[in-house]
Scaffold this active site. Structure first.
Site, PDB file in Angstrom:
ATOM      1  N   LYS A  62       1.833  -1.466  -5.589  1.00 16.11           N
ATOM      2  CA  LYS A  62       3.256  -1.197  -5.399  1.00 16.11           C
ATOM      3  C   LYS A  62       3.852  -2.205  -4.402  1.00 16.11           C
ATOM      4  O   LYS A  62       4.863  -2.833  -4.661  1.00 16.11           O
ATOM      5  CB  LYS A  62       3.415   0.238  -4.900  1.00 16.11           C
ATOM      6  N   GLU A  98      -7.027  -4.630   0.662  1.00 15.31           N
ATOM      7  CA  GLU A  98      -8.138  -4.592  -0.298  1.00 15.31           C
ATOM      8  C   GLU A  98      -7.747  -5.267  -1.600  1.00 15.31           C
ATOM      9  O   GLU A  98      -8.483  -6.091  -2.150  1.00 15.31           O
ATOM     10  CB  GLU A  98      -8.530  -3.134  -0.608  1.00 15.31           C
ATOM     11  N   GLY A 110       2.716   6.345  -4.757  1.00 19.73           N
ATOM     12  CA  GLY A 110       1.477   5.789  -5.316  1.00 19.73           C
ATOM     13  C   GLY A 110       0.665   6.824  -6.075  1.00 19.73           C
ATOM     14  O   GLY A 110       0.231   6.595  -7.213  1.00 19.73           O
ATOM     15  N   ARG A 111       0.462   7.998  -5.485  1.00 20.91           N
ATOM     16  CA  ARG A 111      -0.398   9.003  -6.126  1.00 20.91           C
ATOM     17  C   ARG A 111       0.306   9.731  -7.258  1.00 20.91           C
ATOM     18  O   ARG A 111      -0.277  10.583  -7.908  1.00 20.91           O
ATOM     19  CB  ARG A 111      -0.934   9.978  -5.083  1.00 20.91           C
ATOM     20  N   GLU A 143      -3.657  13.907   0.132  1.00 20.56           N
ATOM     21  CA  GLU A 143      -2.727  12.948   0.737  1.00 20.56           C
ATOM     22  C   GLU A 143      -1.324  13.568   0.769  1.00 20.56           C
ATOM     23  O   GLU A 143      -0.527  13.290   1.653  1.00 20.56           O
ATOM     24  CB  GLU A 143      -2.720  11.631  -0.042  1.00 20.56           C
ATOM     25  N   HIS A 156     -26.056  23.365 -11.122  1.00 22.49           N
ATOM     26  CA  HIS A 156     -27.434  23.133 -10.687  1.00 22.49           C
ATOM     27  C   HIS A 156     -27.486  22.519  -9.307  1.00 22.49           C
ATOM     28  O   HIS A 156     -28.522  21.994  -8.896  1.00 22.49           O
ATOM     29  CB  HIS A 156     -28.157  22.255 -11.717  1.00 22.49           C
ATOM     30  N   LYS A 185      -5.803   1.453   9.243  1.00 18.66           N
ATOM     31  CA  LYS A 185      -5.491   0.141   8.658  1.00 18.66           C
ATOM     32  C   LYS A 185      -5.200  -0.865   9.761  1.00 18.66           C
ATOM     33  O   LYS A 185      -5.699  -1.981   9.757  1.00 18.66           O
ATOM     34  CB  LYS A 185      -4.217   0.251   7.792  1.00 18.66           C
TER      35      LYS A 185
HETATM   36  C1  G6Q Z   1      -0.514   6.849  -2.477  1.00 17.56           C
HETATM   37  C2  G6Q Z   1      -0.705   6.004  -1.316  1.00 17.56           C
HETATM   38  C3  G6Q Z   1      -1.804   4.969  -1.432  1.00 17.56           C
HETATM   39  C4  G6Q Z   1      -1.420   3.713  -2.180  1.00 17.56           C
HETATM   40  C5  G6Q Z   1      -2.461   2.628  -1.909  1.00 17.56           C
HETATM   41  C6  G6Q Z   1      -2.182   1.359  -2.666  1.00 17.56           C
HETATM   42  O1  G6Q Z   1       0.330   7.683  -2.607  1.00 17.56           O
HETATM   43  O2  G6Q Z   1       0.513   5.438  -0.979  1.00 17.56           O
HETATM   44  O3  G6Q Z   1      -2.981   5.480  -1.992  1.00 17.56           O
HETATM   45  O4  G6Q Z   1      -1.313   3.969  -3.544  1.00 17.56           O
HETATM   46  O5  G6Q Z   1      -2.516   2.375  -0.538  1.00 17.56           O
HETATM   47  O6  G6Q Z   1      -0.936   0.837  -2.332  1.00 17.56           O
HETATM   48  P1  G6Q Z   1      -0.312  -0.331  -3.151  1.00 17.56           P
HETATM   49  O7  G6Q Z   1      -0.081   0.134  -4.538  1.00 17.56           O
HETATM   50  O8  G6Q Z   1       0.961  -0.712  -2.438  1.00 17.56           O
HETATM   51  O9  G6Q Z   1      -1.318  -1.456  -3.134  1.00 17.56           O
END
Ligand code: G6Q
Length: 545
Positions: free
Chosen positions: A208, A214, A270-271, A356, A387, A507
């Site tokens: 996003k 990462e 994001g989620r 989250e 199990h 972070k």
């Molecule tokens: C979700 C969070 C988080 C996010 C990641 C990746 O709701 O905001 O999990 O999706 O940190 O972020 P980017 O899509 O900006 O790389």
């Protein structure tokens, strides 16, 4: 509308009183008293049969929980979300994932503008790209067909795509390989590409913000790997990299042509983004038609959530039951147990969605909550879990409400497998609810000393979520069901379910520590004594200290 603090709401006090009574009632009694309970405490809608009869509730519990929802302004809040109000207050954003699956002719306003046409414009571009790639029309730099797709993303830009790919593998294009790289641990990338030919590989950089450490590290490594395999020809990037982002500037800076970028908007968290362009890998795998079928499933659940009375509203009931155990019984976790191998990543996906969203300790206006909020979600597919950890659910000292998810039909009908699988769902929920008394154990000839070990107390609450089959539409419904259940819970707790400030501190600290690990000279360390010693020891172990 102003809503009183949770503990001052009349329904809260009534539920507290009511709980004192209910905590002593056994599911055996509830079922014995009410013969039709297993048919009355059921809601069937949008293709989901939701049996919540094996919960420690009666009609009064339900009434009070619904009263709590009303006193919490749930109706107003649902309307506010669908209306595009900025209900994500700490980030001053609208929360409009429901617009991602709205039909073409719908109108959903954001800052006075209808966003639905933009959503469909992106979907159409994705579909066009997917058709070209899947048909072999879109070729790699050396003229070969793309056979491998690697999604690079993390968190919300990874968990949804991986989960959906695994869930819908049966519908996927089997001549193509799909992989997902998320971890900054180089092993993730190395293992994903070790047997792949760069000339046949497409990377989707899903981020996003397009600044996530990462993802940008993995994307740069992917670019190096590709160029190394294609004689360093930088023009190859255009055929082997596409981006999914809201940040066109950063995408261009990375070297991806923005013509190969699929956008989304800051009103998609994001989620909550697996049904936006973040789902591009899903669309490439299952094709545009099945992707649209998945969106239609989401939309059906959205409409159900928006319009069904609370008494018959699946996400509302699920959310309220979770509040009942969390805040009155003190349950700390919820287990999600899909009896469907294709849903093996569903619990991991839900962990982000639920924790989250609702792992918050202050209300939306910044006051300490003073009650428990989001429970811990966890789980594994059945029957495997039976199990291992089910022992604790059956006979441990903790109360663990469980969601059992089952499908009547399987995509892989082999012999008796499916009936055996389903028999286990029903057997588990039956055993958890009714247990086995000491008298029953004794009557089987068990010696007295062994009776306490073999007795099952029961009274363990479960929901059973039964669908016909795991289709793309069914997956959409299921995800939306949990999304709106999270929303319901967050509303009761008066928290902002759409921010995630808790991920920031670690972070920032990592950014400071990276150069301390990398520097050739001994760095001056200003952390606490434990962190300083760990960094020094690590430098020594890897031979740089
Ligand atoms: C979700 C969070 C988080 C996010 C990641 C990746 O709701 O905001 O999990 O999706 O940190 O972020 P980017 O899509 O900006 O790389």
């Amino acid at each position: 509308m102003s809503v009183p603090a949770l503990r001052l709401r009349p329904a809260w006090a009534l539920l507290k009183q009511h709980h004192r009574k209910m905590r002593r009632v056994h599911l055996r009694q509830l079922f014995a008293k009410d013969r039709d309970r297993g048919e009355r405490f059921v809601v069937e809608d949008a293709g989901i049969y939701f049996d919540y009869s094996k919960n420690r509730i009666n009609g009064e519990t339900l009434q009070l929980l619904i009263q709590l929802a009303r006193e919490s302004g749930l109706r107003e809040r649902i309307d506010a979300m669908f209306r595009g109000d900025k209900i994500n207050t700490s980030e001053k954003r609208s929360v409009l994932h429901v617009a991602l699956r709205a039909p073409r002719d719908a109108t959903i306003l954001h800052d006075g503008r209808n966003v639905v046409p933009e959503v469909h414009a992106v979907l159409d571009r994705m579909a066009d790209f997917a058709n070209r790639l899947r048909s072999g029309d879109w070729k790699g730099h050396t003229g070969r067909r793309i056979r491998n797709v690697i999604n690079i993303g993390i968190g919300g830009s990874d968990l949804g795509p991986v989960m959906a790919y695994e869930a819908l593998r049966h519908y996927s294009e089997r001549s193509m390989t799909f992989r997902f790289v998320s971890n900054v641990d180089g092993t993730d990338f190395a293992e994903a590409v070790r047997d792949l030919d760069p000339g046949e590989t497409l990377f989707i950089v899903s981020s996003k913000t397009f600044t996530t450490l990462e993802t940008m590290t993995n994307a740069a490594t992917a670019r190096d790997w590709l160029l190394a395999g294609l004689e360093g020809d930088a023009t190859a990037i255009a055929k082997h990299f596409v981006a999914v982002s809201t940040n066109a500037g950063e995408v261009a800076k990375f070297g991806i042509d923005t013509a190969n970028m699929f956008g989304f908007w800051d009103w998609v968290g994001g989620r909550y983004s697996m049904d936006s362009a973040i789902g591009l890998s899903t669309m490439l795998a299952i094709g545009p038609d099945d992707f649209r079928a998945m969106l239609e499933g989401f939309h059906q659940m959205d409409e159900h959530f928006r319009t069904a009375p609370f008494e018959r509203n699946l996400p509302v009931l699920m959310g309220l039951l979770s509040v009942w155990y969390n805040n009155f019984f003190g349950a700390q976790t919820v287990a999600v147990l899909p009896y469907e191998q294709y849903l093996k990543r569903f619990p991991a996906y839900l962990q982000q969605l639920t924790m989250e969203s609702n792992g918050k300790q202050v209300t939306a206006d910044g006051r300490a909550v003073g009650y428990d909020t989001g429970p811990i979600y966890w789980g594994e597919p059945g029957t495997n879990g039976q199990h291992s950890f089910y022992q604790l659910i059956h006979q441990g000292t903790r109360l663990i409400p469980c969601d059992f998810i089952a499908f009547a039909r399987t995509a892989n009908p082999l012999g008796r497998h499916q009936d055996m699988l389903l028999a286990n769902v029903f057997a588990q929920t039956e055993a958890l609810a009714f247990g086995k008394t000491a008298r029953q154990v004794k009557a089987e000839g068990t010696p007295d000393w062994l009776v306490p070990h073999r007795r099952f107390e029961g009274n363990r609450p479960t929901n059973t979520i039964l669908l016909e089959a795991l289709t793309p539409a069914a997956l959409g419904k299921l995800v939306a069901l949990y999304e709106h259940s999270v929303f319901t819970q967050g509303t009761i707790w008066q928290i902002d379910s759409f921010d995630q400030w808790g991920v920031e501190l670690g972070k920032a600290l990592a950014r400071r520590i990276i150069p301390e690990l990398e520097s050739t000279a001994d760095p001056e360390l200003g952390h606490d004594s434990s962190t300083n010693a760990l960094i020094r020891r690590c430098r020594k172990l890897k031979g740089s200290g």
